[in-house]
Design an enzyme around this catalytic site. Sequence first.
Site, PDB file in Angstrom:
ATOM      1  N   ASP A  61       0.866  -1.162   0.000  1.00 23.23           N
ATOM      2  CA  ASP A  61       0.000   0.000   0.000  1.00 23.23           C
ATOM      3  C   ASP A  61       0.914   1.227   0.000  1.00 23.23           C
ATOM      4  OD1 ASP A  61      -2.482   1.492   0.377  1.00 23.23           O
ATOM      5  OD2 ASP A  61      -1.758   1.840   2.423  1.00 23.23           O
ATOM      6  N   PHE A  62       0.376   2.394  -0.280  1.00 26.79           N
ATOM      7  CA  PHE A  62       1.241   3.583  -0.380  1.00 26.79           C
ATOM      8  C   PHE A  62       1.084   4.506   0.825  1.00 26.79           C
ATOM      9  CE2 PHE A  62       2.816   7.632  -1.938  1.00 26.79           C
ATOM     10  CZ  PHE A  62       3.971   7.250  -2.597  1.00 26.79           C
TER      11      PHE A  62
END
Length: 232
Positions: free
Chosen positions: A23-24
């Site tokens: 995920d970022f």
Amino acid sequence: MEGREAAVPQNRKTPRYKAVLFDFDGTLFDTSEGIFESLRYAFACDGKAPPDDAVLRKFVGPPIYESFKTLFGYPDEKIDFMVEKYRERYRESGWRAARVYDGVPALLRTLSAAGVKIATASSKPVAYIEQILREQGLLPLFDYLGGTQFDDRHTSKTDVIKNTMRALGEPAQACVMVGDRLYDIRGAKGAGVPCIAVLYGFGSRAEFEAYGADYIAETPADAEKLLFEETT
């Protein structure tokens, strides 16, 4: 790829997975400052006072259209306006406030040196992901950027993860998801991959346990221990 794999004996670690999907927001980068600034701007454009930071934190994780609808209660006909104003400020200056978490660059380089494929699998638009990673000098470490497009309204986290695995050419059993919210856990389960939930982002241990994270890591270094097995 052969050059990267040659570094494994030096590290004395064997990767548990062929590909790691990150995920970022809240996992690779602390993007809260730019996101909150952009949200406050959007609320101001709508003539409303913004919620406090504790509420704004909940904005990070789900798709942007879902957040404005379910978290802030905006009707469908007003969401486009809010998204437009949010992105207006984020595009102008918000993205520059992103700060990579301590230990993340070292983790990415260790994975890359071991020949592991690295990708993002985020609800964030790919254009922003690429922009931030390039600015921070980390883009060359990634094999693929999985995310959304600006006009995506219904792409789920499971869809993003499946699309990313397909682009990497790896089956579910060879992959793992690393994220910081329940959406990452649910998305990973939907795609048939395990999820490492990290506590340094926007989620909590109670959230991770409630949604059945396979592993919980307090730091990027702890996540690295879960991604490798020591060799003798």
